[in-house]
Design an enzyme around this catalytic site. Structure first.
Site, mmCIF file in Angstrom:
data_model
loop_
_atom_site.group_PDB
_atom_site.id
_atom_site.type_symbol
_atom_site.label_atom_id
_atom_site.label_comp_id
_atom_site.label_asym_id
_atom_site.label_seq_id
_atom_site.Cartn_x
_atom_site.Cartn_y
_atom_site.Cartn_z
ATOM 1 N N CYS A 40 -64.382 4.969 -4.272
ATOM 2 C CA CYS A 40 -65.459 4.521 -4.628
ATOM 3 C C CYS A 40 -66.403 5.543 -5.022
ATOM 4 C CB CYS A 40 -65.800 3.636 -3.513
ATOM 5 S SG CYS A 40 -67.015 2.465 -3.510
ATOM 6 N N HIS B 180 -61.549 0.587 -1.816
ATOM 7 C CA HIS B 180 -61.220 1.462 -0.379
ATOM 8 C C HIS B 180 -59.999 1.086 0.326
ATOM 9 C CE1 HIS B 180 -65.372 2.855 0.000
ATOM 10 N NE2 HIS B 180 -65.776 1.612 -0.540
ATOM 11 N N GLU C 214 -58.505 3.024 2.394
ATOM 12 C CA GLU C 214 -58.625 3.364 3.742
ATOM 13 C C GLU C 214 -59.185 2.244 4.671
ATOM 14 O OE1 GLU C 214 -60.789 4.092 1.464
ATOM 15 O OE2 GLU C 214 -62.727 4.027 1.995
#
Ligand code: GLN
Length: 204
Positions: A82, A183, A185
């Site tokens: 991002c 994302h 994560e």
């Protein structure tokens, strides 16, 4: 015993802890890095999501931009998610006036590209580097950028498949550099982090 794969997560601003956890789950030895000394101890660098305008200002303030560019030129693998994608893009559209990037990936990236209605959304993605036959990856997009132009040495790894944004490029790889608009994560799926850990392992 296998050698630990030390990966630094740039900890100036943004979602640092989630990347550290995902990288560790993917078999790395990850740690947050705030300064050059810590970054240089790593074999790879992750630039997290957050706010690219703030992140670059802090990187400039701490004199990290050129040293990180130098490490990248020496071949250190880097992955940006991002805002991190924005940081690794050679060219930026929709940035604030004078917004610099670290660069390295020959792409033009548009900041905040998905528009107001869909500033945040989820989309399943078939990522080339996972093998097209594999389970789609859950793409989480939060005021995300996308890639508008791709240079010669850049491989498109993922694009949005359907809906208003079909065809938008959201994952790229270029040598040891990798970037995603989304994302990984923030999901329990660690496959993107595993890919990066492998890039770092191979670069040794
Ligand atoms: N819009 C942010 C930026 O310009 C990126 C958002 C994110 O990292 N989730 O940096």
């Amino acid at each position: 015993m296998t050698k630990p794969i030390r990966i630094a997560v740039l900890a100036l601003q943004g979602g640092v802890r989630e990347h550290v956890q995902a990288l560790n789950a993917a078999g790395a030895d990850a740690f947050p890095a705030k300064n050059l000394e810590q970054i240089t101890m790593a074999m790879g660098l992750v630039i997290p999501g957050g706010e690219s305008t703030t992140m670059i200002k802090l990187a400039q303030m701490y004199n990290l931009v050129e040293p990180i560019q130098e490490l990248r030129s020496q071949g250190m693998p880097m992955y940006g998610s991002c805002a991190g994608m924005i940081m690794l893009a050679d060219r930026l559209e929709g940035g604030i006036v004078g917004q610099e990037t670290i660069g390295g990936i020959d792409v033009l990236v548009r900041r905040n590209a998905f528009g107001r209605q869909t500033e945040s959304f989820e989309a399943p993605l078939r990522l080339q580097n996972l093998g097209v036959e594999s389970e789609p990856f859950p793409g989480v997009f939060i005021r995300a950028p996308f890639v508008v132009e791709v240079g010669e040495n850049v491989e498109v790894v993922g694009a949005i498949e359907s809906g208003a944004h079909a065809g938008r490029v959201v994952a790229v790889q270029s040598g040891n550099l990798m970037a995603t608009s989304f994302h990984p994560e923030l999901t329990p799926d660690i496959r993107v982090h595993e890919i990066f850990v492998n890039i770092v392992r191979k670069a040794q």
